[in-house]
Design a protein around this motif. Sequence first.
Motif, short mmCIF file in Angstrom:
data_model
loop_
_atom_site.label_atom_id
_atom_site.label_comp_id
_atom_site.label_asym_id
_atom_site.label_seq_id
_atom_site.Cartn_x
_atom_site.Cartn_y
_atom_site.Cartn_z
N LEU A 66 0.82 -1.21 0.00
CA LEU A 66 0.00 0.00 0.00
C LEU A 66 0.86 1.26 0.00
O LEU A 66 0.53 2.24 -0.67
N SER A 67 1.95 1.25 0.76
CA SER A 67 2.79 2.44 0.81
C SER A 67 3.48 2.67 -0.53
O SER A 67 3.68 3.82 -0.94
N ALA A 69 2.20 1.85 -3.48
CA ALA A 69 1.13 2.43 -4.31
C ALA A 69 0.85 3.86 -3.89
O ALA A 69 0.55 4.72 -4.73
N GLY A 70 0.96 4.13 -2.59
CA GLY A 70 0.73 5.48 -2.09
C GLY A 70 1.76 6.46 -2.59
O GLY A 70 1.43 7.60 -2.95
N GLU A 280 -4.59 3.88 -0.76
CA GLU A 280 -3.34 4.22 -1.44
C GLU A 280 -3.33 5.64 -2.01
O GLU A 280 -2.28 6.17 -2.38
#
Length: 298
Positions: A66-67, A69-70, A280
Amino acid sequence: MKDRLTDALYGLGWAAVKKLPEPAATRLGRSIADQVWKRRGKSVLRLESNLARVVPDASAARLAELSRAGMRSYMRYWMESFRLPSWSRDRMASGFVPEDVHHLVDGIAAGRGVVVALPHMGNYDLAGAWVTSKLDIPFTTVAERLKPETLYDRFVAYRESLGMEVLPHTGGSAFGTLARRLRAGGLVCLVADRDLSASGVEVKFFGETTRMPAGPALLAQQTGALLLPVTLWYDDSPIMKGRVHPPVEVPETGDRASRTSSMTQALADAFATGIADHPEDWHMLQRLWLADLEERRT
């Protein structure tokens, strides 16, 4: 020296990136995001810590995913922002597709004024450019005074070039101007998911306490304007998506403090709904929850 370097780097971004073909800018943004993510610096670790509240059952591998994608989403925001001044009016109008925009259109048509409150999601500058280009509705916003002053001037000039009226965030001096715009039936757009000052309103956000700005709720109470939460996100297309949530109503009972608290909590709940659906695309790379602030002080 540091301030001059920061300003120069932003200036280089605006000058160079906007000249790139869009696919090249997209690839560059993704490459920079991946390099920053691999270094596992403070911002990336803070983003993962924040996302752990949003997705409490996520494994370490899921949080890392997720990070990453973030950071890609965050760099997409910057690549778009550097390029927005070179976009045509038609490109801005076609670059964003929101759901339930009738809440905004109907509110403006009724002449009562509208306050739009957003979290740090997607690209709120693009959403603003869409409002001015697609709906042909001017609006007023507030910008935090950045250091150096020349960098702040760049951001103001950039947003004004997109059709926004930008007021400096200097204490409460902007509040009166915002109220006048709303009483005249205008639109005010404010980023409103983080205010760690003493004037911030405490809310429960993903089960823990933080503070969010009182301004949107106070403006709605004092002017009769409609208060609309908006959340934004990206998908695999070049078009940003968004949702205009139902209006946050002013409670019929209670004093101003209790009404403000209730309305700000309703904003936080709407933000949480959008962020949980698209974690995200929430670009919160700073400490947010009060427990994290206390941990830093300790």
